[in-house]
Design an enzyme around this catalytic site. Structure first.
Site, short mmCIF file in Angstrom:
data_model
loop_
_atom_site.label_atom_id
_atom_site.label_comp_id
_atom_site.label_asym_id
_atom_site.label_seq_id
_atom_site.Cartn_x
_atom_site.Cartn_y
_atom_site.Cartn_z
N LEU A 203 -101.28 31.81 29.40
CA LEU A 203 -100.42 32.30 28.33
C LEU A 203 -101.17 33.20 27.36
O LEU A 203 -100.56 34.03 26.69
CB LEU A 203 -99.82 31.12 27.55
CG LEU A 203 -98.97 30.14 28.35
CD1 LEU A 203 -98.52 28.98 27.46
CD2 LEU A 203 -97.77 30.84 28.97
N GLY A 204 -102.49 33.04 27.26
CA GLY A 204 -103.27 33.87 26.34
C GLY A 204 -104.73 33.50 26.44
O GLY A 204 -105.11 32.48 27.03
N SER A 205 -105.57 34.35 25.87
CA SER A 205 -107.01 34.08 25.92
C SER A 205 -107.69 34.70 24.72
O SER A 205 -107.19 35.63 24.10
CB SER A 205 -107.62 34.63 27.21
OG SER A 205 -107.48 36.03 27.27
N GLY A 206 -108.86 34.15 24.40
CA GLY A 206 -109.67 34.65 23.31
C GLY A 206 -111.12 34.66 23.72
O GLY A 206 -111.45 34.49 24.91
N PHE A 208 -113.42 32.47 23.10
CA PHE A 208 -114.00 31.18 23.41
C PHE A 208 -113.01 30.19 24.03
O PHE A 208 -113.36 29.05 24.28
CB PHE A 208 -114.58 30.55 22.13
CG PHE A 208 -115.58 31.44 21.45
CD1 PHE A 208 -116.88 31.50 21.89
CD2 PHE A 208 -115.19 32.25 20.38
CE1 PHE A 208 -117.80 32.33 21.27
CE2 PHE A 208 -116.11 33.08 19.75
CZ PHE A 208 -117.42 33.13 20.20
N VAL A 211 -105.44 29.67 26.93
CA VAL A 211 -104.28 28.77 26.85
C VAL A 211 -103.45 28.95 28.11
O VAL A 211 -103.14 30.07 28.52
CB VAL A 211 -103.41 29.07 25.61
CG1 VAL A 211 -102.23 28.09 25.55
CG2 VAL A 211 -104.23 28.94 24.33
N LYS A 227 -105.11 24.01 26.30
CA LYS A 227 -106.10 24.93 25.74
C LYS A 227 -107.46 24.52 26.27
O LYS A 227 -107.91 23.38 26.08
CB LYS A 227 -106.09 24.88 24.21
CG LYS A 227 -106.96 25.96 23.58
CD LYS A 227 -106.53 26.25 22.16
CE LYS A 227 -107.12 27.56 21.67
NZ LYS A 227 -106.53 28.05 20.44
N ARG A 323 -98.81 34.17 14.55
CA ARG A 323 -99.24 33.99 15.94
C ARG A 323 -99.61 32.54 16.24
O ARG A 323 -99.66 32.13 17.40
CB ARG A 323 -100.44 34.90 16.25
CG ARG A 323 -101.66 34.58 15.40
CD ARG A 323 -102.84 35.51 15.63
NE ARG A 323 -103.86 35.27 14.61
CZ ARG A 323 -103.91 35.87 13.44
NH1 ARG A 323 -103.00 36.78 13.14
NH2 ARG A 323 -104.87 35.59 12.57
N ASN A 324 -99.89 31.75 15.18
CA ASN A 324 -100.27 30.35 15.36
C ASN A 324 -99.15 29.39 14.98
O ASN A 324 -99.40 28.20 14.74
CB ASN A 324 -101.53 30.03 14.54
CG ASN A 324 -102.78 30.56 15.21
OD1 ASN A 324 -102.84 30.64 16.44
ND2 ASN A 324 -103.76 30.95 14.43
N ASP A 337 -102.97 24.83 16.34
CA ASP A 337 -104.39 25.06 16.06
C ASP A 337 -104.82 24.56 14.68
O ASP A 337 -105.80 25.04 14.13
CB ASP A 337 -104.77 26.53 16.21
CG ASP A 337 -104.92 26.92 17.67
OD1 ASP A 337 -104.73 26.04 18.53
OD2 ASP A 337 -105.22 28.08 17.95
#
Length: 479
Positions: A203-206, A208, A211, A227, A323-324, A337
């Site tokens: 669904l998404g990434s950063g 570190f 998700v 996550k 976004r959170n 988060d």
């Protein structure tokens, strides 16, 4: 409904509101209208003993989902009472099929000045009315008619219009709760093996973490969000310590944390999966674009409720932004988060000099790394800007490197288009340079609640003063 239930002593008896078929794990099957004695009401699954009509035990005992239960003899068991429902939820429920003009519900309110709210369908809209309770314990929606309980208030407005041409008819049709609204594990089973989870879609990434949408293949197979935390971001000891604190936080406007995996690489944090994704994408979608001010304020109010709970528990978010925030059925908003920014840094933190979400971060946090609940209040002001602008980027045209200097000069964002002065003032209060002058989330709750629009009831002359000697009555259960 959970907030009301938590206040009840465990000795009270309960009545089931829906049919439920147990699926193992010591779950007790039952039909709507059966009676129970509470044995243990810890967590979301309560140990109950089923009762016969005469109140004696049937000998059957097992686990039941708390949100299928209502305390006997109180407002909880009434077909028109829907617990601590939001305005948006009330609107969505009343506009569903099976409801017509006059269909109604009563929902609890912790807003300043009134105890309950009455929501009534009027053709293709829903009207909301405040229900006050005076010092004598009586209820009223205007100053002409007082009632010793809510049942009498409802019966009165079935023959007397609550607003022009609007009578109450039948209670709103109730939706059955779902199992995914509950924590599926007792506290001591929080740690789970990675083999119980299947990752299906990213669904998404950063920087570190990533998700995923996936499945929990445990006692009940359900969709979840997972996550994954890179092993080198934090130690296992720190991860276990921080998540052990997070599992104690439970609120309807916080994403429910189901389980963690701290054995193996990467670490997992398993949470509920919400159907509409994050708030920023939602606000920019066709559905978000159609929201009126009332709907936007409802979202803002739900976030304040969740943050007020975190404030009471002294939990600093550090990355409060659209976004959170996640959106689910009936536009239920849940903060994600929370508390994790202490050891998880996502891609949104990256800027030229620091890994922080620049345009959402308070000046003292940008300059000195000072994160507090007051810096969260600053971030809430930016989030409120995102909500009222339906997803506009904050500080348009301003680069991150220019932001701190811009703010120290006393500059602030202008109000978004079509935003009222009263709502913009809440933003400016959040953006006070001195953190001590910013509102608490308790203050913000009052401010947002006061912006909500409630209909006036039918105008009536004010009655004469009550006679002297009128006895104060304790608040009584509905008869």
């Amino acid at each position: 409904m959970g907030d009301y239930m938590d206040m009840m002593p465990p000795s009270h008896r309960f009545i089931s509101q829906f049919d439920f078929k147990g699926s193992g794990r010591q779950e007790l099957s039952f039909k709507a209208g059966e009676r129970f004695q509470a044995v243990d009401r810890t967590g979301d699954w309560w140990m109950m003993e089923k009762l016969k009509a005469d109140g004696s035990s049937t000998g059957e005992k097992g686990l039941v989902p708390y949100n299928y239960m209502a305390e006997e003899g109180t407002v909880e068991e009434q077909p028109w009472f829907f617990g601590d429902l939001t305005r948006t939820e009330a609107v969505n429920l009343l506009l569903k099929g099976g409801n017509t003009t006059g269909s109604f519900l009563i929902r609890g309110s912790d807003k300043q000045g009134f105890t309950y709210a009455l929501s009534v369908r009027s053709e293709n809209t829903v009207k909301h009315f405040k229900i006050f309770q005076d010092e004598d314990g009586e209820y009223h929606v205007n100053t002409s008619s007082y009632f010793e309980d809510l049942n009498k208030l409802i019966e009165y407005y079935k023959v007397k219009t609550v607003a022009k041409g609007l009578l109450l008819t039948t209670p709103c049709v109730k939706d059955e709760p779902t199992g995914t609204e509950l924590s599926l594990l007792p506290v001591d089973e929080w740690e789970r093996p990675q083999e119980e989870f299947e990752l299906t879609q990213k669904l998404g990434s950063g920087n570190f973490s990533q998700v995923y949408e996936g499945y929990w293949l445990g006692k009940i197979k359900i969709k979840v969000a997972i996550k994954t935390i890179n092993y080198d971001v934090t130690t296992q000891e720190t991860f276990v310590r921080e998540t052990s604190f997070l599992k104690t936080l439970r609120h309807r406007n916080l994403v429910s944390l189901y389980a963690v995996c701290s054995v193996g690489k990467p670490f997992y944090i398993v949470t509920e999966l919400l159907s509409k994704g994050d708030l920023l994408k939602f606000l920019r979608s066709n559905e978000g674009e159609k929201l009126n001010v009332d709907g936007l304020l409802d979202i803002a109010g739900q976030i304040v409720d969740g943050m007020q709970y975190l404030e009471v528990n002294n939990c600093v978010h550090r990355d409060l932004a659209a976004r959170n925030i996640l959106i689910g059925k009936n536009n239920i908003c849940k903060i994600a988060d929370f508390g994790l920014a202490r050891f998880i840094k996502d891609e949104t933190y990256i800027s030229q000099s620091k890994e922080v979400p620049y345009k959402w971060t308070a000046p003292e946090a940008l300059a000195y790394g000072r994160y507090t609940l007051k810096s969260d209040a600053w971030s809430y002001g930016v989030l409120l800007y995102e909500i009222m602008s339906k997803g506009m980027n904050p500080y348009p045209g301003l680069h991150n490197s220019e932001l701190l200097r811009y703010l120290k000069k006393g500059n602030r964002m202008e109000a978004p288009p079509n935003c009222s002065d009263k709502i913009y003032k809440v933003m400016l209060d959040c953006w006070q340079e001195n953190p001590l002058k910013r509102p608490t989330f308790d203050d913000l709750k009052t401010s947002i609640d006061n912006l909500a629009n409630y209909e006036p009831s039918e105008d009536s002359p004010k009655p004469p003063n009550k006679p002297k000697g009128w006895m104060n009555k304790l608040r009584k259960p509905v008869k």
